[in-house]
Scaffold this active site. Structure first.
Site, short mmCIF file in Angstrom:
data_model
loop_
_atom_site.label_atom_id
_atom_site.label_comp_id
_atom_site.label_asym_id
_atom_site.label_seq_id
_atom_site.Cartn_x
_atom_site.Cartn_y
_atom_site.Cartn_z
N ASN A 83 52.34 39.54 39.07
CA ASN A 83 53.77 39.80 39.24
C ASN A 83 54.64 38.70 38.65
O ASN A 83 55.83 38.88 38.45
CB ASN A 83 54.10 39.99 40.72
CG ASN A 83 53.55 41.30 41.25
OD1 ASN A 83 53.64 42.31 40.58
ND2 ASN A 83 52.98 41.28 42.43
N LYS B 175 43.36 45.99 47.78
CA LYS B 175 44.05 45.28 46.70
C LYS B 175 45.04 46.20 45.98
O LYS B 175 44.64 47.17 45.33
CB LYS B 175 43.02 44.75 45.69
CG LYS B 175 43.62 44.02 44.50
CD LYS B 175 44.25 42.71 44.91
CE LYS B 175 44.77 41.94 43.69
NZ LYS B 175 45.49 40.73 44.08
N LYS C 255 42.47 37.29 42.17
CA LYS C 255 42.42 36.17 41.22
C LYS C 255 42.58 34.82 41.89
O LYS C 255 42.09 33.81 41.38
CB LYS C 255 43.45 36.37 40.10
CG LYS C 255 44.89 36.28 40.50
CD LYS C 255 45.48 34.93 40.22
CE LYS C 255 46.93 34.84 40.61
NZ LYS C 255 47.34 35.46 41.86
N LYS D 7 46.46 33.82 48.79
CA LYS D 7 46.86 32.59 48.12
C LYS D 7 46.67 31.39 49.05
O LYS D 7 46.09 30.36 48.68
CB LYS D 7 48.31 32.67 47.65
CG LYS D 7 48.54 33.55 46.45
CD LYS D 7 49.99 33.58 46.06
CE LYS D 7 50.18 34.38 44.78
NZ LYS D 7 49.65 35.75 44.85
#
Length: 338
Positions: A10, A122, A207, A265
């Site tokens: 994003n 996801k 990721k 994250k």
């Protein structure tokens, strides 16, 4: 310093923007400026997301032949090449003459029995209206969820990364003075079949989880997870939201974080800091240098530095072993290690 930088999908394609080549070129150019600024003083390794892009390719493939869609591992490889090319070209334009850069396709091994295959989580692809989401579910059998914005998105399995295949090739390029772009989209998901051969699997790896594994495998000095928000927030989205400046992993135990975005994250950052004793930072793409230098974003540190605020969840992380012995960054969807 050796710094692994993970760019959110994003951050390369802003929320609500049309999924066009022009929009992506513009955003990649902005990203390259921030990366080049870091690369002038540090050795950087760039990973990136691919959620919007891989979802778009899946949608295009389904439109061409709904009965035989292209598998997600192949689409992941396509987006690694596409996004890697865009980043490499704009980065080389931004760096001084004589700089070196290389893009690698990266396979990442997962467990074919990972429970994530039973519970897709996801988000990928564009945001759909309720009617379009219902049609996609009917036509393609896709699993859809409602986002906080009220839009609908497709969700797919996101198994945990066990091992980055070909880590030594990245080391060779780094030793030769290259900036390396790799592990795009969390890497191409592969697993061993009953014969011991590697095969692609229908999934998209987070990721940030892969970036943490990559940073540990490369003995990086810092991990930066860059996105389109300036920091991790306590009470995000409420009138009481507060940006978290610096915190230790232990101080990030109680935050409630979105499982499809900030949760992984924070979990990946905690995992890296606890395993390495080094710095992880989360924040806005354009603040990359400022996050590393302590002037912006959220910095997760092994020991208390300047007490500001704190927030997420974790336990102990196993040490990273050699490439032939898989190691898991076991992070659940809330960001905790299991």
């Amino acid at each position: 310093m050796r710094v692994v930088v993970a760019l959110g999908g994003n951050a390369l394609l802003q929320r609500g923007e049309p999924m066009t080549a022009e929009a992506q070129h513009t955003n990649v150019r902005i990203a390259a400026t921030a990366l080049a600024d870091l690369a002038r003083d540090h050795q950087i390794v760039v990973a990136h997301g691919n959620g919007p892009q891989v979802g778009l390719l899946a949608l295009q493939g389904a439109a061409y032949d709904p009965a035989a869609p292209w598998p997600l591992d192949v689409l992941g490889a396509e987006t690694e090449g596409m996004i890697g090319y865009l980043i490499e070209q704009e980065l080389m334009n931004a760096l001084p003459d004589g700089s070196r850069c290389a893009t690698l396709l990266s396979r990442v091994e997962v467990d074919p029995k990972d429970p994530a295959f039973e519970t897709p989580s996801k988000p990928i692809g564009p945001v759909y209206t309720e009617a379009d989401a219902a049609r996609a579910t009917k036509d393609h059998g896709w699993t859809m969820v409602v986002e906080a914005s009220g839009g609908h998105r497709r969700v797919v399995p996101s198994p945990l990364p066990l091992r980055i295949v070909g880590l030594e090739a990245i080391e060779v390029l780094l030793d030769a003075g290259h900036t390396v772009i790799c592990a795009g989209g969390g890497g191409i998901p592969v697993a061993r079949n009953t014969d011991g051969d590697m095969t692609g699997v229908e999934a998209v790896i987070d990721k940030d989880r892969t970036a943490a594994l990559l940073a540990l495998g490369l003995n990086a000095d810092a991990l930066l997870l860059l996105t389109d928000v300036p920091a991790v927030f306590r009470h995000y989205g409420s009138k009481d939201q507060t940006a978290i400046g610096e915190a230790t992993p232990d101080a990030l135990e109680d935050l409630e974080l979105a499982p499809g975005s900030m949760g992984p994250k924070v979990g990946a950052a905690i995992a890296f800091v606890r395993a390495s004793g080094k710095l992880a930072g989360i924040g806005q793409l354009t603040d990359a240098r400022a996050i590393l230098e302590g002037h912006a974003g959220t910095r997760i540190l092994p020991k208390k530095a300047k007490p500001r605020r704190a927030g997420s969840s974790s336990r102990e992380m196993p040490e990273l072993s050699g490439e032939d012995q898989p190691v898991s960054v076991w992070l659940d969807d809330g960001g905790a290690m299991v």
